[in-house]
Every structure is written in structure tokens, then in C-alpha cells.
Design an enzyme around this catalytic site. Structure first.
Site, PDB file in Angstrom:
ATOM      1  N   HIS A   6       0.832  -1.271  -0.008  1.00 13.70           N
ATOM      2  CA  HIS A   6       0.025  -0.009   0.034  1.00 13.70           C
ATOM      3  C   HIS A   6       0.791   1.146   0.091  1.00 13.70           C
ATOM      4  CE1 HIS A   6      -3.383   2.473   1.299  1.00 13.70           C
ATOM      5  NE2 HIS A   6      -2.571   3.266   1.784  1.00 13.70           N
ATOM      6  N   GLU A   7       1.799   1.501   0.894  1.00 10.76           N
ATOM      7  CA  GLU A   7       2.686   2.349   1.018  1.00 10.76           C
ATOM      8  C   GLU A   7       3.710   2.738  -0.309  1.00 10.76           C
ATOM      9  OE1 GLU A   7       1.944   4.326   3.127  1.00 10.76           O
ATOM     10  OE2 GLU A   7       1.125   3.074   4.604  1.00 10.76           O
ATOM     11  N   HIS A  58       1.697   4.607  -2.836  1.00  8.53           N
ATOM     12  CA  HIS A  58       1.629   5.863  -2.634  1.00  8.53           C
ATOM     13  C   HIS A  58       3.019   6.464  -3.349  1.00  8.53           C
ATOM     14  CE1 HIS A  58      -2.042   6.412  -0.326  1.00  8.53           C
ATOM     15  NE2 HIS A  58      -1.639   6.048   0.647  1.00  8.53           N
ATOM     16  N   HIS A 105      -5.287   6.981  -2.320  1.00  5.26           N
ATOM     17  CA  HIS A 105      -6.418   5.962  -1.831  1.00  5.26           C
ATOM     18  C   HIS A 105      -7.820   5.351  -2.905  1.00  5.26           C
ATOM     19  CE1 HIS A 105      -4.971   6.727   2.437  1.00  5.26           C
ATOM     20  NE2 HIS A 105      -4.445   5.821   1.836  1.00  5.26           N
ATOM     21  N   CYS A 106      -7.963   4.430  -2.893  1.00  8.66           N
ATOM     22  CA  CYS A 106      -8.955   3.624  -3.820  1.00  8.66           C
ATOM     23  C   CYS A 106     -10.065   3.210  -3.126  1.00  8.66           C
ATOM     24  CB  CYS A 106      -8.259   2.561  -4.346  1.00  8.66           C
ATOM     25  SG  CYS A 106      -9.437   1.783  -5.517  1.00  8.66           S
ATOM     26  N   CYS A 138      -9.068  -3.521  -3.190  1.00  9.39           N
ATOM     27  CA  CYS A 138      -7.931  -3.130  -3.602  1.00  9.39           C
ATOM     28  C   CYS A 138      -7.003  -2.749  -2.483  1.00  9.39           C
ATOM     29  CB  CYS A 138      -8.140  -1.854  -4.538  1.00  9.39           C
ATOM     30  SG  CYS A 138      -6.563  -1.051  -5.230  1.00  9.39           S
ATOM     31  N   CYS A 154      -6.793  -3.325  -7.914  1.00  7.90           N
ATOM     32  CA  CYS A 154      -7.895  -3.115  -8.833  1.00  7.90           C
ATOM     33  C   CYS A 154      -7.339  -2.921 -10.147  1.00  7.90           C
ATOM     34  CB  CYS A 154      -8.667  -2.230  -8.201  1.00  7.90           C
ATOM     35  SG  CYS A 154      -8.502  -0.394  -8.504  1.00  7.90           S
ATOM     36  N   CYS A 168      -5.848   0.665 -10.403  1.00  7.77           N
ATOM     37  CA  CYS A 168      -4.492   1.022  -9.666  1.00  7.77           C
ATOM     38  C   CYS A 168      -3.544   0.122 -10.700  1.00  7.77           C
ATOM     39  CB  CYS A 168      -4.455   0.637  -8.183  1.00  7.77           C
ATOM     40  SG  CYS A 168      -5.545   1.709  -7.376  1.00  7.77           S
TER      41      CYS A 168
END
Ligand code: ZN
Ligand code: ZN
Length: 185
Positions: A135-136, A139, A145-146, A151, A170, A173
Site C-alpha cells: 500500500h505504501e 503511494h 487511496h482507492c 484493492c 484493482c 490501480c
């Protein structure tokens, strides 16, 4: 946007000796799920300069600022901590990264906490840490953010939500990452 032709390398930095194993697991997930090369960076010291004596926690913003100023020879860096980190508006955070930045943080501290009097198995703790790291890293590759709950870029405020999130970006992304580098070969 031009795609980068040389392979990107992500440095994974354990912070404190007890983060070395988590860093290795995270590095394996980054190369497996994000098609990136990873290297383990020599262990960094626990960032005592970021300790907040009123909160008994470490300020994630202060840590990030100092890591962003270090000239790491990697395209992106994920630092893996085993201390409690916070951002001023939150009681704690699992990780932190600025959109488009170079360094991201992951802390396993809250990921291994008991829920309903049960401590999670180490395998679950590492799985959570890997999700936070991906996740990071998203970024750092400019993703926001989704809204898609399934996702990895969906915001997870608690462990329950994090555990429900699959290892999956997803379509939107994925396409975004694909514009940056060869996310899927
Ligand atoms: Zn986020
Ligand atoms: Zn998404």
C-alpha cells in the site's frame, strides 16, 4: 508518460535488529506482487529523535522527513519498524508514505497486537506487514487511496479491514502502476 526501461530497485530497510525478518518477508512480497527488484539495506538505528515523550510513540512524519533526506541509492525505500508510530491526527498508523515520495514506513507494532484476547500468528502479522508495505509503495508510485474495498490501495484504519483486503490491486490501480513501470510482465 514514458515508462522507465531500467528495472527499479526498492531498498527494504530494517529499523532495529528485531525488524530484520519482517523486512525479508516484505522484500519477498514486493518482488513477487509488484515485479520490482528488492535489496535489504543494512539495519538502521531506532529513530530516537522522533520519540514523543507525551505519547510514548514515534512521530512518523519526523521519521519520514529524516529518511527522505538520506541519500539512499535506491529508486524507493521501505523502512520496517517495530515501534509504535503515529501521525498527529491519528492515534496510530500502520504505515506512512507521501504520494510520490521516495521513502515509506511500515510498523509491525500494531499488527501483532491482540484482538479479543487472541494474539495473531506470526504468519498473519507478516502478511499484514506485507499488505501495508505494498500500500505504501503504491503511494510512492503516486497512487491515492482507492474506493474499491478489495484493492490494496483502499484505506485500512483497523486490523479487521486490513485482514479483509486481499493481495490485489484493482484494475484502475494496476493500470496506473503499469504507466509507471512494467508492473506486470
Ligand atoms: Zn494510504
Ligand atoms: Zn484500486
Amino acid at each position: 508518460m514514458l515508462k522507465l526501461s531500467k528495472p527499479l530497485i526498492v531498498g527494504v530497510a530494517p529499523v532495529g535488529k528485531d525488524s530484520v525478518f519482517a523486512a525479508r518477508v516484505i522484500a519477498a512480497h514486493i518482488s513477487g506482487y509488484m515485479n520490482l527488484k528488492t535489496e535489504i539495506i543494512p539495519t538502521l538505528n531506532i529513530p530516537s529523535f522522533a520519540y514523543n515523550e507525551k505519547r510514548f510513540q514515534y512521530n512518523a512524519g519526523v521519521i519520514l522527513k529524516s529518511y527522505e533526506a538520506m541519500e539512499f541509492e535506491y529508486d524507493k525505500v521501505i523502512a520496517v519498524l517495530n515501534v509504535d508510530i503515529f501521525m498527529p491526527i491519528f492515534t496510530h498508523v500502520f504505515g506512512e508514505a507521501k504520494q510520490g515520495g521516495k521513502c515509506g514506513l511500515v510498523s509491525v507494532f500494531r499488527l501483532k497486537m491482540e484482538q479479543d484476547c487472541i494474539y495473531p500468528a506470526p504468519s498473519l502479522v507478516y502478511e499484514r506487514a506485507a499488505k501495508v508495505a505494498l500500500h505504501e509503495l503504491g503511494h510512492l508510485f503516486n497512487l491515492l487511496h482507492c474506493e474499491d474495498h478489495r484493492c490494496l490501495m483502499h484505506f485500512s484504519g483497523d486490523l479487521c479491514q486490513l485482514d479483509k483486503t486481499p493481495f490485489y490491486f484493482c484494475r484502475y490501480c494496476t493500470a496506473f502502476l503499469q504507466g509507471f513501470y512494467h508492473f506486470k510482465s
